[in-house]
Design a protein around this motif. Structure first.
Motif, mmCIF file in Angstrom:
data_model
loop_
_atom_site.group_PDB
_atom_site.id
_atom_site.type_symbol
_atom_site.label_atom_id
_atom_site.label_comp_id
_atom_site.label_asym_id
_atom_site.label_seq_id
_atom_site.Cartn_x
_atom_site.Cartn_y
_atom_site.Cartn_z
ATOM 1 N N THR A 189 28.869 33.228 -3.626
ATOM 2 C CA THR A 189 30.145 32.509 -3.715
ATOM 3 C C THR A 189 30.573 31.946 -2.367
ATOM 4 O O THR A 189 31.107 30.827 -2.291
ATOM 5 C CB THR A 189 31.241 33.446 -4.253
ATOM 6 N N ILE A 190 30.337 32.695 -1.296
ATOM 7 C CA ILE A 190 30.775 32.249 0.027
ATOM 8 C C ILE A 190 30.101 30.944 0.432
ATOM 9 O O ILE A 190 30.670 30.142 1.183
ATOM 10 C CB ILE A 190 30.514 33.362 1.076
ATOM 11 N N PHE A 191 28.890 30.701 -0.072
ATOM 12 C CA PHE A 191 28.192 29.444 0.215
ATOM 13 C C PHE A 191 29.018 28.270 -0.276
ATOM 14 O O PHE A 191 29.230 27.288 0.446
ATOM 15 C CB PHE A 191 26.814 29.448 -0.454
ATOM 16 N N TRP A 192 29.506 28.340 -1.508
ATOM 17 C CA TRP A 192 30.244 27.226 -2.096
ATOM 18 C C TRP A 192 31.639 27.096 -1.504
ATOM 19 O O TRP A 192 32.164 25.983 -1.374
ATOM 20 C CB TRP A 192 30.307 27.400 -3.610
ATOM 21 N N LYS A 193 32.246 28.215 -1.121
ATOM 22 C CA LYS A 193 33.540 28.144 -0.447
ATOM 23 C C LYS A 193 33.408 27.394 0.882
ATOM 24 O O LYS A 193 34.227 26.532 1.214
ATOM 25 C CB LYS A 193 34.087 29.551 -0.207
ATOM 26 N N TYR A 194 32.368 27.739 1.618
ATOM 27 C CA TYR A 194 32.146 27.058 2.900
ATOM 28 C C TYR A 194 31.791 25.593 2.664
ATOM 29 O O TYR A 194 32.249 24.704 3.393
ATOM 30 C CB TYR A 194 31.024 27.750 3.673
ATOM 31 N N THR A 197 34.826 23.481 1.729
ATOM 32 C CA THR A 197 35.690 23.389 2.910
ATOM 33 C C THR A 197 35.129 22.375 3.894
ATOM 34 O O THR A 197 35.866 21.569 4.482
ATOM 35 C CB THR A 197 35.818 24.755 3.602
ATOM 36 N N LEU A 198 33.814 22.399 4.070
ATOM 37 C CA LEU A 198 33.162 21.462 4.986
ATOM 38 C C LEU A 198 33.316 20.026 4.508
ATOM 39 O O LEU A 198 33.562 19.106 5.296
ATOM 40 C CB LEU A 198 31.681 21.825 5.112
ATOM 41 N N VAL A 199 33.187 19.826 3.198
ATOM 42 C CA VAL A 199 33.363 18.485 2.631
ATOM 43 C C VAL A 199 34.787 17.984 2.865
ATOM 44 O O VAL A 199 35.009 16.836 3.265
ATOM 45 C CB VAL A 199 33.040 18.491 1.127
ATOM 46 N N PHE A 203 38.007 14.580 5.607
ATOM 47 C CA PHE A 203 39.276 13.864 5.459
ATOM 48 C C PHE A 203 40.393 14.435 6.312
ATOM 49 O O PHE A 203 41.335 13.733 6.650
ATOM 50 C CB PHE A 203 39.710 13.893 3.987
ATOM 51 N N GLY A 204 40.317 15.709 6.635
ATOM 52 C CA GLY A 204 41.389 16.316 7.425
ATOM 53 C C GLY A 204 41.191 17.812 7.549
ATOM 54 O O GLY A 204 40.271 18.389 6.973
ATOM 55 N N ASP A 205 42.066 18.428 8.315
ATOM 56 C CA ASP A 205 41.973 19.863 8.555
ATOM 57 C C ASP A 205 42.766 20.598 7.473
ATOM 58 O O ASP A 205 43.963 20.804 7.587
ATOM 59 C CB ASP A 205 42.502 20.206 9.946
ATOM 60 N N PHE A 206 42.065 20.994 6.408
ATOM 61 C CA PHE A 206 42.716 21.675 5.297
ATOM 62 C C PHE A 206 42.545 23.188 5.374
ATOM 63 O O PHE A 206 42.942 23.902 4.455
ATOM 64 C CB PHE A 206 42.147 21.182 3.958
ATOM 65 N N GLY A 207 41.909 23.671 6.434
ATOM 66 C CA GLY A 207 41.655 25.103 6.542
ATOM 67 C C GLY A 207 40.595 25.535 5.546
ATOM 68 O O GLY A 207 39.696 24.771 5.195
ATOM 69 N N ALA A 208 40.707 26.765 5.060
ATOM 70 C CA ALA A 208 39.704 27.307 4.139
ATOM 71 C C ALA A 208 40.150 27.173 2.693
ATOM 72 O O ALA A 208 39.891 28.026 1.863
ATOM 73 C CB ALA A 208 39.425 28.771 4.474
ATOM 74 N N SER A 209 40.835 26.094 2.373
ATOM 75 C CA SER A 209 41.338 25.880 1.025
ATOM 76 C C SER A 209 40.259 25.244 0.151
ATOM 77 O O SER A 209 39.591 24.285 0.565
ATOM 78 C CB SER A 209 42.576 24.984 1.056
ATOM 79 N N ILE A 211 40.712 23.911 -3.100
ATOM 80 C CA ILE A 211 41.157 22.787 -3.927
ATOM 81 C C ILE A 211 40.942 21.428 -3.242
ATOM 82 O O ILE A 211 40.369 20.513 -3.859
ATOM 83 C CB ILE A 211 42.634 22.961 -4.333
ATOM 84 N N PRO A 212 41.379 21.244 -1.984
ATOM 85 C CA PRO A 212 41.103 19.943 -1.335
ATOM 86 C C PRO A 212 39.615 19.632 -1.259
ATOM 87 O O PRO A 212 39.210 18.483 -1.402
ATOM 88 C CB PRO A 212 41.709 20.122 0.072
ATOM 89 N N GLY A 213 38.808 20.676 -1.035
ATOM 90 C CA GLY A 213 37.365 20.452 -0.980
ATOM 91 C C GLY A 213 36.802 19.991 -2.300
ATOM 92 O O GLY A 213 35.936 19.097 -2.346
ATOM 93 N N LEU A 214 37.281 20.557 -3.407
ATOM 94 C CA LEU A 214 36.811 20.142 -4.722
ATOM 95 C C LEU A 214 37.228 18.702 -5.025
ATOM 96 O O LEU A 214 36.468 17.938 -5.629
ATOM 97 C CB LEU A 214 37.363 21.090 -5.797
ATOM 98 N N ILE A 215 38.442 18.348 -4.600
ATOM 99 C CA ILE A 215 38.910 16.972 -4.810
ATOM 100 C C ILE A 215 38.039 15.992 -4.027
ATOM 101 O O ILE A 215 37.600 14.959 -4.552
ATOM 102 C CB ILE A 215 40.385 16.838 -4.397
#
Length: 232
Positions: A189-194, A197-199, A203-209, A211-215
């Motif tokens: 799971t941590i692979f996909w969280k990272y 987040t990297l994606v 666009f911006g500094d969204f932290g470790a969130s 939802i923005p990464g999925l969008i």
């Protein structure tokens, strides 16, 4: 220079500038922008070749190329490896994924892939991805469109060239960095969280969130899925 990446082209560039003007960093920063403009030029050339209906979808994915998050890659002289790897990966795609594939185009695409591998560490997975897409392109063409038989030999030739380059990459004085963490694989799971987040960081500094990464990931994948659906 840090040495966790094989930034061969950047080191050659720096060596040439050093012998020219004792490594005036302004020269390398200027060259970085020139290389980046080359990336944009290749992208525009690829868009010009694409189906008109595909262009808007591809432009959405290209938003990352114009992100200001990577400003240091322009203002730091030795960061040209980031531009080199994008330039040669784009050139490789443009040469290989074409209905008028020929041996000169195949060899040019393979050469660009090798240059991408030795531009930056991310060139390794990017070139493997290009090779997989190229293989699907050839195999699908053979099954559905009755493309020439020699394209199978072209595909094998590409993998031989890339395979030899990767073998040299990992065998020639390759050393793992001391204290480097263990690999994390896609089944964790941590692979996909990272990953998401990297994606999002494009666009911006969204932290470790997440939802923005999925969008942001959807902005890239949905246009590509739309193109594939229309074509096939």
């Amino acid at each position: 220079f840090d040495d966790e990446h094989r930034i061969v082209l950047t080191k050659i560039q720096t060596w040439l500038i050093y012998n020219w003007n004792h490594w005036d960093i302004r020269t390398q920063i200027f060259q970085n922008f020139i290389i980046y403009l080359g990336v944009v030029a290749v992208l525009l050339w690829v868009l010009k070749k694409c189906n008109v209906q595909s262009v808007p979808a591809l432009l959405i994915g290209a938003l990352f190329l114009f992100s200001t998050r990577a400003s240091e890659n322009h203002s730091w002289g030795f960061q040209s490896q980031f531009h080199f790897v994008l330039l040669f990966c784009f050139c490789s795609c443009a040469a290989l994924i074409d209905d008028k594939l020929s041996w000169p185009r195949l060899l040019a695409g393979a050469l660009f892939s090798v240059l991408a591998i030795y531009s930056f560490s991310s060139g390794v997975p990017m070139v493997v991805a290009i090779g997989l897409v190229f293989s699907v392109f050839i195999l699908y063409g053979r099954l559905q469109l009755q493309r020439p038989k020699n394209e199978l030999m072209m595909m094998l030739t590409y993998w031989v060239i890339v395979g030899l380059s990767l073998a040299i990459y990992f065998s020639f004085d390759y050393q793992k960095i001391n204290g480097h963490p263990q690999f994390v694989y896609p089944n964790e799971t941590i692979f996909w969280k990272y990953f998401v987040t990297l994606v999002a960081n494009g666009f911006g500094d969204f932290g470790a969130s997440i939802i923005p990464g999925l969008i942001c990931l959807a902005l890239i994948l949905l246009p590509l899925i739309s193109i594939a659906y229309r074509q096939y």
